[in-house]
Motif scaffolding. Structure first.
Motif, mmCIF file in Angstrom:
data_model
loop_
_atom_site.group_PDB
_atom_site.id
_atom_site.type_symbol
_atom_site.label_atom_id
_atom_site.label_comp_id
_atom_site.label_asym_id
_atom_site.label_seq_id
_atom_site.Cartn_x
_atom_site.Cartn_y
_atom_site.Cartn_z
ATOM 1 N N ASN A 1 0.829 -1.211 0.000
ATOM 2 C CA ASN A 1 0.000 0.000 0.000
ATOM 3 C C ASN A 1 0.862 1.259 0.000
ATOM 4 O O ASN A 1 0.565 2.235 0.684
ATOM 5 N N GLY A 2 1.987 1.223 -0.730
ATOM 6 C CA GLY A 2 2.858 2.383 -0.868
ATOM 7 C C GLY A 2 3.781 2.636 0.305
ATOM 8 O O GLY A 2 4.462 3.646 0.344
ATOM 9 N N VAL A 3 3.836 1.716 1.274
ATOM 10 C CA VAL A 3 4.654 1.921 2.470
ATOM 11 C C VAL A 3 5.464 0.657 2.750
ATOM 12 O O VAL A 3 4.965 -0.457 2.650
ATOM 13 N N LYS A 4 6.744 0.837 3.102
ATOM 14 C CA LYS A 4 7.597 -0.268 3.544
ATOM 15 C C LYS A 4 8.002 0.050 4.972
ATOM 16 O O LYS A 4 8.570 1.097 5.235
ATOM 17 N N GLN A 5 7.679 -0.843 5.895
ATOM 18 C CA GLN A 5 7.918 -0.523 7.299
ATOM 19 C C GLN A 5 8.433 -1.727 8.075
ATOM 20 O O GLN A 5 8.422 -2.851 7.574
ATOM 21 N N ASN A 6 8.886 -1.464 9.285
ATOM 22 C CA ASN A 6 9.245 -2.510 10.233
ATOM 23 C C ASN A 6 8.112 -2.599 11.240
ATOM 24 O O ASN A 6 7.666 -1.595 11.782
ATOM 25 N N LEU A 7 7.656 -3.811 11.506
ATOM 26 C CA LEU A 7 6.500 -4.023 12.373
ATOM 27 C C LEU A 7 6.932 -4.675 13.679
ATOM 28 O O LEU A 7 7.800 -5.544 13.687
ATOM 29 N N PHE A 8 6.315 -4.281 14.779
ATOM 30 C CA PHE A 8 6.524 -4.959 16.059
ATOM 31 C C PHE A 8 5.739 -6.265 16.032
ATOM 32 O O PHE A 8 4.648 -6.343 15.479
ATOM 33 N N THR A 9 6.288 -7.328 16.617
ATOM 34 C CA THR A 9 5.582 -8.602 16.670
ATOM 35 C C THR A 9 5.698 -9.239 18.050
ATOM 36 O O THR A 9 6.680 -9.017 18.766
ATOM 37 N N PHE A 10 4.674 -9.995 18.406
ATOM 38 C CA PHE A 10 4.759 -10.876 19.574
ATOM 39 C C PHE A 10 4.039 -12.170 19.224
ATOM 40 O O PHE A 10 3.139 -12.198 18.381
ATOM 41 N N SER A 11 4.478 -13.250 19.860
ATOM 42 C CA SER A 11 3.838 -14.545 19.627
ATOM 43 C C SER A 11 3.864 -15.354 20.915
ATOM 44 O O SER A 11 4.708 -15.142 21.794
ATOM 45 N N LEU A 12 2.918 -16.279 21.010
ATOM 46 C CA LEU A 12 2.797 -17.132 22.191
ATOM 47 C C LEU A 12 2.192 -18.453 21.755
ATOM 48 O O LEU A 12 1.234 -18.472 20.977
ATOM 49 N N GLY A 13 2.764 -19.555 22.257
ATOM 50 C CA GLY A 13 2.174 -20.848 21.934
ATOM 51 C C GLY A 13 2.984 -22.018 22.430
ATOM 52 O O GLY A 13 4.150 -21.881 22.803
ATOM 53 N N PRO A 14 2.362 -23.199 22.423
ATOM 54 C CA PRO A 14 3.036 -24.423 22.867
ATOM 55 C C PRO A 14 3.760 -25.112 21.710
ATOM 56 O O PRO A 14 3.462 -24.872 20.541
ATOM 57 N N SER A 15 4.694 -25.970 22.073
ATOM 58 C CA SER A 15 5.325 -26.857 21.103
ATOM 59 C C SER A 15 5.700 -28.151 21.820
ATOM 60 O O SER A 15 5.682 -28.221 23.054
ATOM 61 N N PHE A 16 6.028 -29.163 21.032
ATOM 62 C CA PHE A 16 6.377 -30.472 21.566
ATOM 63 C C PHE A 16 7.577 -31.012 20.817
ATOM 64 O O PHE A 16 7.711 -30.789 19.618
ATOM 65 N N LEU A 17 8.437 -31.734 21.534
ATOM 66 C CA LEU A 17 9.566 -32.402 20.905
ATOM 67 C C LEU A 17 9.250 -33.883 20.818
ATOM 68 O O LEU A 17 8.994 -34.534 21.832
ATOM 69 N N ILE A 18 9.265 -34.408 19.612
ATOM 70 C CA ILE A 18 9.012 -35.830 19.373
ATOM 71 C C ILE A 18 10.350 -36.460 19.025
ATOM 72 O O ILE A 18 10.977 -36.079 18.022
ATOM 73 N N PRO A 19 10.845 -37.398 19.842
ATOM 74 C CA PRO A 19 12.171 -37.980 19.592
ATOM 75 C C PRO A 19 12.224 -38.756 18.278
ATOM 76 O O PRO A 19 11.263 -39.406 17.893
ATOM 77 N N LEU A 20 13.365 -38.670 17.623
ATOM 78 C CA LEU A 20 13.616 -39.469 16.431
ATOM 79 C C LEU A 20 14.294 -40.754 16.891
ATOM 80 O O LEU A 20 15.388 -40.708 17.456
ATOM 81 N N ALA A 21 13.648 -41.884 16.702
ATOM 82 C CA ALA A 21 14.137 -43.198 17.156
ATOM 83 C C ALA A 21 14.388 -43.146 18.661
ATOM 84 O O ALA A 21 13.553 -42.655 19.407
ATOM 85 N N ASP A 22 15.540 -43.617 19.113
ATOM 86 C CA ASP A 22 15.861 -43.597 20.544
ATOM 87 C C ASP A 22 16.850 -42.491 20.875
ATOM 88 O O ASP A 22 17.557 -42.554 21.874
ATOM 89 N N SER A 23 16.898 -41.467 20.069
ATOM 90 C CA SER A 23 17.874 -40.400 20.230
ATOM 91 C C SER A 23 17.483 -39.452 21.365
ATOM 92 O O SER A 23 16.316 -39.149 21.563
ATOM 93 N N LYS A 24 18.492 -38.984 22.085
ATOM 94 C CA LYS A 24 18.286 -37.946 23.091
ATOM 95 C C LYS A 24 18.792 -36.605 22.574
ATOM 96 O O LYS A 24 18.825 -35.638 23.304
ATOM 97 N N GLN A 25 19.174 -36.571 21.297
ATOM 98 C CA GLN A 25 19.685 -35.339 20.709
ATOM 99 C C GLN A 25 18.888 -34.875 19.505
ATOM 100 O O GLN A 25 18.923 -33.697 19.180
ATOM 101 N N GLN A 26 18.184 -35.753 18.825
ATOM 102 C CA GLN A 26 17.471 -35.392 17.617
ATOM 103 C C GLN A 26 15.967 -35.542 17.812
ATOM 104 O O GLN A 26 15.500 -36.577 18.274
ATOM 105 N N PHE A 27 15.247 -34.479 17.450
ATOM 106 C CA PHE A 27 13.802 -34.442 17.654
ATOM 107 C C PHE A 27 13.123 -33.785 16.457
ATOM 108 O O PHE A 27 13.761 -33.081 15.676
ATOM 109 N N ILE A 28 11.825 -33.968 16.381
ATOM 110 C CA ILE A 28 10.975 -33.159 15.517
ATOM 111 C C ILE A 28 10.238 -32.219 16.459
ATOM 112 O O ILE A 28 9.617 -32.649 17.429
#
Length: 179
Positions: free
Chosen positions: A121-148
């Motif tokens: 709309n004719g303007v280029k700007q920098n916007l303030f943002t905030f976010s909030l939410g949960p996430s989960f780590l799902i292990p890949l095989a029996d790894s304690k270092q690699q997750f989804i």
């Protein structure tokens, strides 16, 4: 509304898969993956992109995060000047946040800036943002270092310029243990 309910149900399913593992806490980690966004009451229909996140623990069950991303927002299919739909709008969100670890689940809040890559709309700007939410780590095989890392978040840009629900699915690698 039905799609948000379905997303919430899928997210609860991921929660049940991740609840048994606590071992991922107190590790410095790096994650990268795709994201998709669903704006509400906006000129955009949906967005997609990718993000890179660095995370480090600072106390028991608490960590700090830094996130860099690129997002393209697709305009809704309405007629614009000249009868053509514009190209997707590009944005670069840069955020810092706090992560609270609660068993296999995590809660994250972030604040930062979103850099517009072209004029809207004719303007280029920098916007303030905030976010909030949960996430989960799902292990890949029996790894304690690699997750989804599967995350769901509410995000708002500059006094409700854009509000959206975001989904992130990322490869998460723990690479340093805090003993």
């Amino acid at each position: 509304m039905k799609k948000y309910f379905l997303l919430a149900m899928l997210f609860c399913g991921f929660c049940r898969m991740a609840c048994a593992q606590d071992d991922h806490q107190n590790h410095t980690a790096l994650s990268a993956g795709p994201e998709i966004s669903f704006p509400s009451r906006s000129q955009f229909n949906f967005g997609y992109g990718g993000s890179l996140k660095f995370e480090t623990p600072v106390a028991q069950n608490v960590g700090l995060s830094l996130t860099g991303a690129y997002t393209e927002m697709i305009y809704k299919g309405v007629a614009f000047a000249g009868g053509t739909k514009p190209s997707p709008a590009g944005f670069v969100p840069l955020k810092a946040g706090v992560v609270y670890y609660a068993g296999g689940a995590r809660l994250e809040g972030e604040v930062g800036s979103v850099l517009e890559q072209q004029e809207i709309n004719g303007v280029k700007q920098n916007l303030f943002t905030f976010s909030l939410g949960p996430s989960f780590l799902i292990p890949l095989a029996d790894s304690k270092q690699q997750f989804i890392n599967v995350g769901l978040r509410y995000e708002s840009w500059s006094k409700n310029t854009l509000r959206m629900i975001g989904i992130r699915v990322a490869y998460h690698l723990n690479f340093k243990s805090q003993d």
